[in-house]
Design an enzyme around this catalytic site. Sequence first.
Site, PDB file in Angstrom:
ATOM      1  N   ASP A 119       0.817  -1.202   0.000  1.00 52.95           N
ATOM      2  CA  ASP A 119       0.000   0.000   0.000  1.00 52.95           C
ATOM      3  C   ASP A 119       0.857   1.261   0.000  1.00 52.95           C
ATOM      4  OD1 ASP A 119      -2.735  -1.146   0.136  1.00 52.95           O
ATOM      5  OD2 ASP A 119      -1.972  -2.012   1.990  1.00 52.95           O
ATOM      6  N   TYR A 198       8.815  -9.991   5.004  1.00 55.71           N
ATOM      7  CA  TYR A 198       8.631  -8.569   5.298  1.00 55.71           C
ATOM      8  C   TYR A 198       9.596  -8.150   6.393  1.00 55.71           C
ATOM      9  CZ  TYR A 198       4.291  -8.193   2.594  1.00 55.71           C
ATOM     10  OH  TYR A 198       3.368  -8.169   1.587  1.00 55.71           O
TER      11      TYR A 198
END
Length: 479
Positions: A119, A198
Amino acid sequence: MSSSSYENWSREELIAHIKGLEGRTNAAGVRDKTHTENPLSASPAPQTSQFDFASHPRRKIALKFCYSGWEYNGLAYQLKPTPLPTVEGVIFDALTRAKLIDPAAGYDGCGWEKCGRTDRGVSAAGQVISLWVRSALNDEEEDTPALLSSPSPPRTSRPELDYVAILNRILPHTIRILAWSPVSTTFSARFACRCRHYKYFFSSEHLDIPKMRDAASRLLGLHDFRNLCKLDTAKQITVFDRKILRADIDPVDPSTSTDSSSMYVLNLIGTAFLYHQVRHIMAILLLVGRGLEQPSVVTSLLNTKEGAEQSRPGESLAVVDSKPEYQMADALPLMLWDCIYSDEDVDWRIDGHEPDSDQSNSSTEDGRGIYHLLHSIQSRSAVYLALNQHFLAAASLFFPKPWATTKEGIMGIRYGGRVMIEAPLGAGTSRKLQHYVPLLKRKRLDPVDVANERWRNGKGFRRDQRKMVVTIEDDSVIG
């Protein structure tokens, strides 16, 4: 004046320059500063000569790339205007400029697939997309990882197009293609990915790292993460089980790990992730690190029904069947570090030659200089860090540090003549609170089935149905 010295311009000079640019832009009749990224509906730019994509061979490849998330409105292209460009939109434009894909066919026409969506504000160092592109080789000359591992792999003296160099000459410095791989015609960047890694970076200042590690360890394995993500009712998800393979909190630089404000990173590896899952997890870990929550709260949030999780000795375990209200962590420190594939599926390379050929890697830096460029950016960032540290040192000569202990015995901050509780959110952001309400005592959001049903009965469902009808009608016209 040179455009490279904008930082030395006065306010009046900058305003005059901007007005001049706006005047030329309006006169030229180009689109406004918002970014519309619908290649199927946008009017194509006039061309002096039409490029015939049908006369060139195509092949399917994967591209591995990095990008600075704070410069973009997220990875995925958007049909509606966005305040910033998207990463996919910029790469799509570069591919069309290089005549590697047909802009008239759009994203669907080249079989565009991404590994993982990020995002706005989130960066990536190892994002991957797969797509069909123009090739310099015909079908008989192409190689794939499976063919290269065969007893008699195909050989060709003619090199493939240098996709890395071609695209990096067009792309901005905030997006860099790192490598490309030949892939099979059935390869999917999304579904062939074995796991995603991540990283979330944070300062250890005023945080209890051992407690955060205790909390992170409870994420390992297969769990229901409905309370540690944002519910996307449009997708009507009902299964929230995800498998975490690694959840470690490590110092970024082990030599400074004893410092009170050294940088740490959450390394989180999983087979798949839910919407905003990593930022929700990090928000809870930061609350634990500040002493506002205990590590056991993670186990309770995963315990969505009776018996789903096992309590540890001396700890109580609550059933949390719907998500408590809380704010997720800031986007800036989050990075998609890597998308991991089987060696049988990808064979990463940096030029048009096969990895074991004599000419492979011969032009690693020529005309490209990716490492040198990124090293220069890092060096400049280090200068900004040093400057900011000295600004803080200068302020400390006149102003005391604002931190103080609250009446509850928790590290807080002096604010408005009193000591407030500070709930950290990452990247130097936080919420100042007079009173802290524990997560398990907060108001709960609607259960998943209730929220999904409300969407089906509301405007969102009807809007999607209208879009579907329009798409079907458009396909029938094209066919």
